[in-house]
Motif scaffolding. Structure first.
Motif, PDB file in Angstrom:
ATOM      1  N   GLU A 221      18.663  41.568  58.994  1.00  0.00           N
ATOM      2  CA  GLU A 221      19.180  41.207  57.663  1.00  0.00           C
ATOM      3  C   GLU A 221      18.263  40.189  56.981  1.00  0.00           C
ATOM      4  OE1 GLU A 221      23.463  41.066  56.957  1.00  0.00           O
ATOM      5  OE2 GLU A 221      23.158  38.946  56.463  1.00  0.00           O
ATOM      6  N   THR A 222      17.889  40.489  55.748  1.00  0.00           N
ATOM      7  CA  THR A 222      17.041  39.571  54.984  1.00  0.00           C
ATOM      8  C   THR A 222      17.693  39.246  53.649  1.00  0.00           C
ATOM      9  OG1 THR A 222      15.779  41.370  53.996  1.00  0.00           O
ATOM     10  CG2 THR A 222      14.909  40.451  56.007  1.00  0.00           C
ATOM     11  N   TRP A 223      17.604  37.995  53.260  1.00  0.00           N
ATOM     12  CA  TRP A 223      18.198  37.518  52.003  1.00  0.00           C
ATOM     13  C   TRP A 223      17.090  37.061  51.066  1.00  0.00           C
ATOM     14  CZ3 TRP A 223      23.639  35.725  51.272  1.00  0.00           C
ATOM     15  CH2 TRP A 223      24.494  36.229  52.265  1.00  0.00           C
ATOM     16  N   LEU A 224      17.134  37.571  49.838  1.00  0.00           N
ATOM     17  CA  LEU A 224      16.079  37.205  48.885  1.00  0.00           C
ATOM     18  C   LEU A 224      16.465  36.035  47.989  1.00  0.00           C
ATOM     19  CD1 LEU A 224      14.912  40.787  47.820  1.00  0.00           C
ATOM     20  CD2 LEU A 224      14.035  39.327  49.627  1.00  0.00           C
ATOM     21  N   ASP A 225      17.684  35.517  48.162  1.00  0.00           N
ATOM     22  CA  ASP A 225      18.157  34.457  47.249  1.00  0.00           C
ATOM     23  C   ASP A 225      17.772  33.065  47.727  1.00  0.00           C
ATOM     24  OD1 ASP A 225      19.509  35.983  45.249  1.00  0.00           O
ATOM     25  OD2 ASP A 225      21.067  36.427  46.718  1.00  0.00           O
ATOM     26  N   LEU A 226      16.494  32.746  47.689  1.00  0.00           N
ATOM     27  CA  LEU A 226      16.072  31.375  48.016  1.00  0.00           C
ATOM     28  C   LEU A 226      15.627  30.712  46.717  1.00  0.00           C
ATOM     29  CD1 LEU A 226      13.963  31.928  51.268  1.00  0.00           C
ATOM     30  CD2 LEU A 226      16.376  31.315  51.080  1.00  0.00           C
ATOM     31  N   TRP A 227      16.336  29.666  46.333  1.00  0.00           N
ATOM     32  CA  TRP A 227      16.115  29.060  45.020  1.00  0.00           C
ATOM     33  C   TRP A 227      15.593  27.643  45.147  1.00  0.00           C
ATOM     34  CZ3 TRP A 227      16.962  31.820  40.525  1.00  0.00           C
ATOM     35  CH2 TRP A 227      17.665  33.023  40.669  1.00  0.00           C
ATOM     36  N   ASP A 228      14.696  27.263  44.205  1.00  0.00           N
ATOM     37  CA  ASP A 228      14.320  25.867  44.022  1.00  0.00           C
ATOM     38  C   ASP A 228      14.706  25.548  42.575  1.00  0.00           C
ATOM     39  OD1 ASP A 228      13.168  23.361  44.330  1.00  0.00           O
ATOM     40  OD2 ASP A 228      11.203  24.046  43.628  1.00  0.00           O
ATOM     41  N   GLY A 229      15.882  24.974  42.380  1.00  0.00           N
ATOM     42  CA  GLY A 229      16.407  24.804  41.015  1.00  0.00           C
ATOM     43  C   GLY A 229      16.650  26.163  40.408  1.00  0.00           C
ATOM     44  N   ASN A 230      15.970  26.435  39.277  1.00  0.00           N
ATOM     45  CA  ASN A 230      16.136  27.735  38.619  1.00  0.00           C
ATOM     46  C   ASN A 230      15.122  28.772  39.076  1.00  0.00           C
ATOM     47  OD1 ASN A 230      18.287  26.993  37.071  1.00  0.00           O
ATOM     48  ND2 ASN A 230      16.980  26.121  35.450  1.00  0.00           N
ATOM     49  N   ALA A 231      14.197  28.354  39.945  1.00  0.00           N
ATOM     50  CA  ALA A 231      13.118  29.274  40.331  1.00  0.00           C
ATOM     51  C   ALA A 231      13.488  30.035  41.599  1.00  0.00           C
ATOM     52  CB  ALA A 231      11.834  28.483  40.546  1.00  0.00           C
ATOM     53  N   ASN A 248      19.177  34.715  65.526  1.00  0.00           N
ATOM     54  CA  ASN A 248      18.011  33.943  65.104  1.00  0.00           C
ATOM     55  C   ASN A 248      18.099  33.849  63.579  1.00  0.00           C
ATOM     56  OD1 ASN A 248      15.366  33.425  64.016  1.00  0.00           O
ATOM     57  ND2 ASN A 248      14.480  33.944  66.001  1.00  0.00           N
ATOM     58  N   VAL A 249      18.174  32.628  63.060  1.00  0.00           N
ATOM     59  CA  VAL A 249      18.350  32.425  61.622  1.00  0.00           C
ATOM     60  C   VAL A 249      17.211  31.559  61.116  1.00  0.00           C
ATOM     61  CG1 VAL A 249      19.895  31.507  59.863  1.00  0.00           C
ATOM     62  CG2 VAL A 249      20.854  32.519  61.921  1.00  0.00           C
ATOM     63  N   GLY A 250      16.563  32.007  60.050  1.00  0.00           N
ATOM     64  CA  GLY A 250      15.443  31.211  59.548  1.00  0.00           C
ATOM     65  C   GLY A 250      15.069  31.608  58.142  1.00  0.00           C
ATOM     66  N   LEU A 251      14.039  30.970  57.627  1.00  0.00           N
ATOM     67  CA  LEU A 251      13.524  31.350  56.309  1.00  0.00           C
ATOM     68  C   LEU A 251      12.028  31.079  56.253  1.00  0.00           C
ATOM     69  CD1 LEU A 251      13.062  28.568  54.404  1.00  0.00           C
ATOM     70  CD2 LEU A 251      15.540  28.656  54.388  1.00  0.00           C
ATOM     71  N   GLY A 252      11.370  31.862  55.403  1.00  0.00           N
ATOM     72  CA  GLY A 252       9.928  31.706  55.248  1.00  0.00           C
ATOM     73  C   GLY A 252       9.550  31.783  53.786  1.00  0.00           C
ATOM     74  N   LEU A 253       8.557  30.998  53.398  1.00  0.00           N
ATOM     75  CA  LEU A 253       8.109  30.988  52.003  1.00  0.00           C
ATOM     76  C   LEU A 253       6.597  31.125  51.956  1.00  0.00           C
ATOM     77  CD1 LEU A 253      10.243  28.024  50.635  1.00  0.00           C
ATOM     78  CD2 LEU A 253      10.592  30.448  50.150  1.00  0.00           C
ATOM     79  N   LEU A 254       6.127  31.648  50.820  1.00  0.00           N
ATOM     80  CA  LEU A 254       4.692  31.850  50.633  1.00  0.00           C
ATOM     81  C   LEU A 254       4.089  30.721  49.810  1.00  0.00           C
ATOM     82  CD1 LEU A 254       5.094  35.592  49.826  1.00  0.00           C
ATOM     83  CD2 LEU A 254       3.690  34.700  51.701  1.00  0.00           C
ATOM     84  N   ASN A 255       2.780  30.527  49.987  1.00  0.00           N
ATOM     85  CA  ASN A 255       2.140  29.428  49.268  1.00  0.00           C
ATOM     86  C   ASN A 255       1.735  29.794  47.839  1.00  0.00           C
ATOM     87  OD1 ASN A 255       0.051  31.157  49.770  1.00  0.00           O
ATOM     88  ND2 ASN A 255      -1.374  29.628  50.550  1.00  0.00           N
ATOM     89  N   THR A 256       2.243  30.922  47.333  1.00  0.00           N
ATOM     90  CA  THR A 256       1.818  31.336  45.996  1.00  0.00           C
ATOM     91  C   THR A 256       2.736  30.834  44.883  1.00  0.00           C
ATOM     92  OG1 THR A 256       2.947  33.421  46.434  1.00  0.00           O
ATOM     93  CG2 THR A 256       0.557  33.423  46.670  1.00  0.00           C
TER      94      THR A 256
END
Ligand SMILES: Cc1cc2nc3c(=O)[nH]c(=O)nc-3n(C[C@H](O)[C@H](O)[C@H](O)COP(=O)(O)OP(=O)(O)OC[C@H]3O[C@@H](n4cnc5c(N)ncnc54)[C@H](O)[C@@H]3O)c2cc1C
Length: 436
Positions: A221-231, A248-256
């Motif tokens: 299962e993957t969740w696309l709702d990762l927010w930084d304020g409105n972004a 196993n629960v986690g999250l990953g972000l890209l440097n772009t």
């Protein structure tokens, strides 16, 4: 050195002072795969691993059909009774939409994935390499390269007992070729002057484990709702059932994205999990492991993959798939490709000819991933824009046919020849996109 065999027509014999034909540094999935395939071809392989199995590795523990294929190819049996937890596909949740996509049925890849914690996984793959004939020394930390008289070419490594740490005696091991499979930080590559490239994407991910009734979920299962304020951020959160009572629960972000440098990952994980139904159990009292994180080196972020006697495999060569953050299958596949190249090179009658074969390794990787990774870098750049991410989530997720295409693209799961329209489009795009 023995006599150059170009005059005899025989493959070069191993120098008497060498400890092995090939030294592999690191027994993660990349190193163990390389060692397995080298040993199967009859070469004497020495694997040096700084830790002692079983050992933890920070990971999501998700294995796609590409990784399953590699495991099967190493003769590893994957019975649920032995702790392998199978899954049917991925579930994507985002923008109010929830969609389940089964792994495609293909001639070239199995139609199922797996979850297994790295604590057990890495040891199983390393033992398969040992069974094939590779010699594995655990608890040995490689400290640097041994160079030849010209101080250009690696001809071995120096190492210490990990337990002895800095104070322990250093000894050297010599071989005709060295494989750096020592992971993202790859100190050995650095010591040989190979740094990370700034023009390639990098991810950062964290994970932990919870005792949860969702432990037996048979979709990743993957969740696309990762927010930084409105972004809306480029990345995803995951919940992968391990099948042993935990997820196993986690999250990953890209440097772009612009937010990358100042994200508090732990706070984001807490916020995201707080939005989950209480009965899933993702609360502090059920957390069974600390939150730990690491970097994901993507899209060939360290090159060249061969230079001066050293081949890079897996994370050491920045081979994580930029589309989905998957690195295990790429590490194992690159290990197999490196082994094939080495076997050919070491059978050549003279050094010039062997060198020619070895220079084919970067090209073989480009042939396998180059165009696809270039596309991945463009994808990663695009989703770094919050408006694109929002647009794609809102308009892409509700369209099942488009999502089936997207899943094949993201997981690099197509028929190499023929296949359906999606396969042909993805293969054509990967072929025509320059491998840079
Ligand atoms: C939070 C997170 C989640 C992830 N989730 C997934 C996922 O779900 N699925 C997936 O496919 N990928 C995932 N990845 C990526 C995946 O973990 C890596 O791509 C993969 O482990 C790379 O394998 P490797 O063999 O190249 O390197 P590694 O697994 O890092 O292995 C390197 C080995 O080298 C050893 N070593 C290092 N230095 C030395 C030294 N000096 N001397 C001797 N030995 C040394 C280490 O101890 C280690 O055993 C995730 C990564 C992170 C950070």
């Amino acid at each position: 050195m023995t006599q150059d065999a170009s005059r005899t027509g025989q493959p070069r014999a191993r120098p008497a002072a060498d400890d092995a034909d090939v030294i592999v540094v690191g027994a993660g999935p990349g190193g163990s795969s390389a060692a397995y395939h080298l040993a199967r071809a009859g070469l004497d392989v020495l694997v040096l691993e700084k830790s002692t199995f079983p050992r933890e590795k920070v990971c999501g523990d998700g294995l796609t059909p590409r990784a399953v294929k590699q495991l099967v190819g190493m003769g590893i049996t994957l019975e649920p009774a032995d702790g392998w937890f199978p899954n049917k596909g991925i579930r994507i949740i985002g923008g109010g939409v929830r969609i389940e996509l089964d792994w495609p049925e293909l001639s070239s890849y199995p139609g199922f994935g797996l979850v297994r914690t790295r604590r057990g996984f890495d040891e199983i793959v390393a033992r398969a390499a040992q069974r094939a004939g590779a010699r594995l020394l655990e608890g040995v930390t490689v400290t640097g390269p041994v160079l030849d008289d010209s101080a250009q070419r690696i001809v071995g490594v120096t190492a210490r007992d990990t337990a002895a740490a800095e104070g322990g005696a250093e000894r050297s091991y010599r071989a005709r070729l060295v494989v750096a499979a020592d992971g993202n930080s790859s100190r050995l590559s650095l010591a040989m002057g190979l740094r990370k490239r700034d023009d390639r994407p990098l991810g950062v991910a964290i994970r932990t484990y919870y005792a949860s009734p969702r432990h037996d979920d048979d979709y990743l299962e993957t969740w696309l709702d990762l927010w930084d304020g409105n972004a809306l951020l480029p990345g995803y959160g995951w919940i992968f059932g391990v099948g042993d009572g935990t997820s196993n629960v986690g999250l990953g972000l890209l440097n772009t994205s612009a937010s990358f440098g100042h994200i508090d990952y732990r706070a984001m994980l807490r916020r995201w999990l707080a939005s989950m139904p209480a009965e899933w159990g993702f609360a502090e009292e059920n957390q069974v492991a600390p939150v730990r994180g690491a970097a994901l080196p993507m899209g060939f972020n360290r090159t060249p993959h061969y230079t001066s006697g050293l081949l890079l495999v897996g994370d050491a060569g920045g081979m994580v798939n930029p589309f989905n953050g998957e690195g295990i299958s790429c590490a194992m596949e690159s290990g197999e490709i490196a082994a094939q190249v080495i076997v050919q090179a070491l059978a050549r009658p003279d050094r010039a000819s062997a060198e020619l074969a070895l220079r084919g390794y970067p090209q073989a990787l480009k042939d396998a991933y180059g165009g696809y990774y270039t596309l991945g870098r463009k994808f990663v750049g695009a989703i770094g824009h919050p408006w694109f991410m929002k647009f794609a989530t809102r308009h892409g997720l509700p369209r099942p046919a488009l999502m089936r295409f997207t899943m094949k693209l993201l997981a690099n799961l197509t028929e190499p020849r023929g296949g359906d329209a999606a396969d042909r489009v993805i293969n054509a795009l990967s072929r025509i996109t320059p491998a840079a």
